[in-house]
Scaffold this motif. Structure first.
Motif, short mmCIF file in Angstrom:
data_model
loop_
_atom_site.label_atom_id
_atom_site.label_comp_id
_atom_site.label_asym_id
_atom_site.label_seq_id
_atom_site.Cartn_x
_atom_site.Cartn_y
_atom_site.Cartn_z
N LEU A 226 0.83 -1.21 0.00
CA LEU A 226 0.00 0.00 0.00
C LEU A 226 0.86 1.26 0.00
CD1 LEU A 226 -2.77 1.53 0.58
CD2 LEU A 226 -2.20 1.23 2.99
N LEU A 227 1.90 1.27 0.82
CA LEU A 227 2.74 2.45 0.99
C LEU A 227 3.71 2.66 -0.17
CD1 LEU A 227 3.59 1.99 4.78
CD2 LEU A 227 2.09 3.73 3.81
N SER A 228 3.99 1.60 -0.89
CA SER A 228 5.06 1.65 -1.88
C SER A 228 4.83 2.69 -2.98
CB SER A 228 5.26 0.27 -2.51
OG SER A 228 4.09 -0.14 -3.22
N ALA A 229 3.57 2.92 -3.34
CA ALA A 229 3.26 3.87 -4.41
C ALA A 229 3.11 5.30 -3.90
CB ALA A 229 2.01 3.44 -5.14
N GLY A 230 3.13 5.47 -2.57
CA GLY A 230 2.90 6.79 -2.00
C GLY A 230 1.42 7.06 -1.78
N LEU A 231 1.11 7.90 -0.78
CA LEU A 231 -0.28 8.20 -0.42
C LEU A 231 -0.44 9.69 -0.19
CD1 LEU A 231 -0.99 5.36 2.17
CD2 LEU A 231 -1.92 5.49 -0.14
N ASP A 232 -1.63 10.17 -0.50
CA ASP A 232 -1.95 11.56 -0.16
C ASP A 232 -2.29 11.67 1.33
OD1 ASP A 232 -1.97 13.01 -2.82
OD2 ASP A 232 -3.31 11.35 -3.25
N ILE A 233 -3.02 10.68 1.85
CA ILE A 233 -3.41 10.70 3.26
C ILE A 233 -3.19 9.32 3.85
CG2 ILE A 233 -5.30 11.06 4.89
CD1 ILE A 233 -6.62 12.91 2.86
N LEU A 234 -2.47 9.28 4.95
CA LEU A 234 -2.26 8.03 5.68
C LEU A 234 -2.77 8.20 7.10
CD1 LEU A 234 -1.01 5.16 5.96
CD2 LEU A 234 1.07 6.30 6.81
N VAL A 235 -3.63 7.28 7.53
CA VAL A 235 -4.08 7.23 8.92
C VAL A 235 -3.36 6.07 9.58
CG1 VAL A 235 -6.07 7.16 10.46
CG2 VAL A 235 -6.34 8.03 8.12
N ALA A 236 -2.77 6.31 10.74
CA ALA A 236 -1.94 5.28 11.35
C ALA A 236 -2.00 5.35 12.87
CB ALA A 236 -0.48 5.45 10.91
N THR A 237 -1.72 4.19 13.49
CA THR A 237 -1.48 4.17 14.93
C THR A 237 0.04 4.22 15.12
OG1 THR A 237 -1.70 1.77 14.77
CG2 THR A 237 -3.58 3.00 15.62
N PRO A 238 0.51 4.77 16.24
CA PRO A 238 1.94 5.04 16.38
C PRO A 238 2.85 3.82 16.28
CG PRO A 238 0.69 6.31 17.99
CD PRO A 238 -0.28 5.37 17.35
N GLY A 239 2.50 2.72 16.94
CA GLY A 239 3.38 1.56 16.96
C GLY A 239 3.63 0.98 15.59
N ARG A 240 2.57 0.76 14.82
CA ARG A 240 2.75 0.18 13.48
C ARG A 240 3.47 1.16 12.56
NH1 ARG A 240 1.18 -4.30 10.45
NH2 ARG A 240 1.61 -5.31 12.47
N LEU A 241 3.23 2.45 12.73
CA LEU A 241 3.94 3.44 11.92
C LEU A 241 5.44 3.34 12.18
CD1 LEU A 241 3.94 5.83 9.97
CD2 LEU A 241 3.62 7.34 11.94
N LEU A 242 5.83 3.18 13.44
CA LEU A 242 7.25 3.03 13.77
C LEU A 242 7.82 1.76 13.15
CD1 LEU A 242 7.61 4.19 17.48
CD2 LEU A 242 8.31 5.39 15.41
N ASP A 243 7.03 0.70 13.11
CA ASP A 243 7.49 -0.53 12.46
C ASP A 243 7.90 -0.25 11.01
OD1 ASP A 243 6.97 -2.01 14.73
OD2 ASP A 243 4.99 -2.68 14.07
N HIS A 244 7.05 0.49 10.31
CA HIS A 244 7.35 0.81 8.90
C HIS A 244 8.54 1.76 8.79
CE1 HIS A 244 4.06 -1.19 6.75
NE2 HIS A 244 3.29 -0.90 7.79
N MET A 245 8.64 2.70 9.72
CA MET A 245 9.78 3.60 9.70
C MET A 245 11.08 2.83 9.89
SD MET A 245 8.11 6.72 11.95
CE MET A 245 9.69 7.55 12.21
N GLU A 246 11.08 1.87 10.82
CA GLU A 246 12.28 1.09 11.08
C GLU A 246 12.65 0.20 9.91
OE1 GLU A 246 11.11 -0.89 14.64
OE2 GLU A 246 11.30 0.92 15.90
N GLN A 247 11.65 -0.26 9.15
CA GLN A 247 11.90 -1.12 8.00
C GLN A 247 12.16 -0.32 6.72
OE1 GLN A 247 9.40 -4.54 7.36
NE2 GLN A 247 8.82 -4.68 9.52
N GLY A 248 12.03 0.97 6.80
CA GLY A 248 12.28 1.81 5.63
C GLY A 248 11.23 1.71 4.56
#
Length: 442
Positions: free
Chosen positions: A122-144
């Motif tokens: 989902l994230l690979s193509a880029g998004l105009d609006i992303l709704v997220a909870t903090p923990g899972r967002l950090l997971d994605h940040m850590e995985q790049g």
């Protein structure tokens, strides 16, 4: 004032009108013009005030009329909306899709409790609006797997609850990854010292708005106390449901274990019930909430944190099986009924252990809630109070308090739902995302 007078574009107005709304709520009247100006905003608004549309509508407007930053590429996000729970995240993104129906914008939602790989796609193509909870967002940040360097708008929704749940470190990590030049919107039901400190460090000369009288209970909600012995609460609840033919009842318990136990007890009484709390899988929580909203489930048993994001029109009955640890949570709980002009009933089953809690609640709401003793369930006049183990959500401490003592926690409050827009299920989903709480392990 109509939505057309707030400066929203025709495609957005068309989507709003299609969902049956023409008159904005007080928070929408103030928040929409403020967000459209492009400045920072500090807003005090409870669940049920129409706050979600108060920020999603103007964000959709801004993103659809302002070109993306140069260099916007794969994995990048233009607007980031942080919420405390998976249910609220899903509902906010649903609102984005509903009101952005006629716009060429891509949205998605990510949270824990489900597989991460569909979210990576989902994230690979880029998004105009992303709704997220903090923990899972950090997971994605850590995985790049996400790029936050192009974020233009940041929303912290229900910021006080995020602090209650211990997300402050996660939020700071996210803030450190964002560009310095951006619009910041902070929504909170209360303005505690922690919220003020967060706002001071986050917001730049913000416009401040606040709607709905705090700690007020809704006039159309009929409140009642049923005194009962602690070991007779379950039989009394079953009796009330059957005697009054209650068909849709939201029941609050103090603990996850208590919620599970009550569901088992009600099942033995031929009352259909399911529980939602942090230990339940996302699939189970979604199914329970869906069945309850559809009227296929008679009773939904919830803990306070798991109930965040539950938004049901014309919910007729709320039951405090256990009084809440924090008096302000009583107002928030019962505010889930009596919305949109409908009447509602909020009852509390109170044993001797909770008498001090009840006093604190009545002091807060400045009224004495009527008592009614049900024949056959008269409480023992000689019963003595026992300590209630209360857990502080903000600090994770366990402490034995004397009956009714409240541990430290940020206050909560609620308000009736006015007649402004709220998410409606769209016909199709443009962008998907997994579901779950970013609250890792909670």
């Amino acid at each position: 004032m109509s939505f057309a007078e707030l400066g929203l574009s025709e495609p957005i107005l068309r989507a709003v009108i299609e969902n049956g709304y023409t008159i904005p709520t007080p928070i929408q009247k103030q928040a929409i013009p403020a967000v459209l100006k492009g400045g920072d905003l500090l807003a005090g608004a409870q669940t049920g005030t129409g706050k979600t549309a108060g920020f999603t509508l103007p964000i959709l407007q801004r993103l659809s009329t302002i070109a993306p930053k140069p260099g916007t590429r794969a994995k990048s996000v233009r607007t980031l909306i942080l919420t405390p729970t998976r249910e609220l995240a899903a509902q906010v993104e649903e609102s984005v899709r509903t009101y952005g129906k006629y716009l060429k914008l891509k949205s998605g939602v990510i949270f824990g409790g489900v597989g991460i790989h569909p979210q990576i796609k989902l994230l690979s193509a880029g998004l105009d609006i992303l709704v997220a909870t903090p923990g899972r967002l950090l997971d994605h940040m850590e995985q790049g797997t996400i790029d936050l360097s192009k974020v233009e708008i940041l929303v912290l929704d229900e910021a006080d609850r995020m602090l209650d749940m211990g997300f402050i470190r996660d939020i700071r990590k996210v803030l450190a990854a964002l560009p310095k030049q951006r619009q910041n919107l902070l929504f909170s039901a209360t303005f505690s010292d922690e919220i003020k400190a967060l706002a001071d460090g986050l917001l730049n000369a913000p416009e401040m708005i606040e709607v709905a009288k705090r700690n007020s209970t809704v006039e159309v909600i009929a409140q009642k106390i049923y005194p009962v012995d602690r070991d007779r609460k379950h039989p009394l609840l079953a009796h009330l449901i059957k005697a009054h033919n209650w068909s849709q009842v939201l029941v609050f318990t103090r603990t996850k274990h208590g919620a599970n136990k009550l569901v088992e007890q009600l099942a033995r009484d031929d009352i259909t019930a399911m529980a939602i709390h942090g230990n339940k899988s996302q699939t189970a929580r979604t199914r329970a909430l869906g069945d309850f909203k559809a009227g296929e489930l008679q009773v939904l048993v919830a803990t306070d944190i798991a109930a965040r994001g539950i938004d049901i029109d014309q919910l007729p009955h709320v039951v405090n099986y256990d009084l809440p640890n924090v008096p302000e949570d009583y107002v928030h709980r019962i505010g889930r009924t009596g919305r949109a002009g409908a009447t509602g009933e909020a009852v509390s089953l109170v044993c001797v252990d909770e008498h001090q809690m009840l006093k604190d609640i009545e002091k807060l709401i400045r009224q004495t809630v009527p008592r009614e003793v049900v024949p056959g369930f008269e409480p023992d006049p000689n019963a003595r109070a026992q300590p209630i183990q209360l857990r502080s959500a903000a600090h994770g401490r366990q402490g034995g308090n004397r009956s009714g003592q409240t541990p430290g926690a940020a206050p909560r409050s609620a308000a009736p739902r006015p007649s402004g827009p709220r998410p409606a299920a769209p016909a199709g989903r443009r962008q998907g995302g997994g579901g779950g709480s970013g609250n890792r392990g909670r």
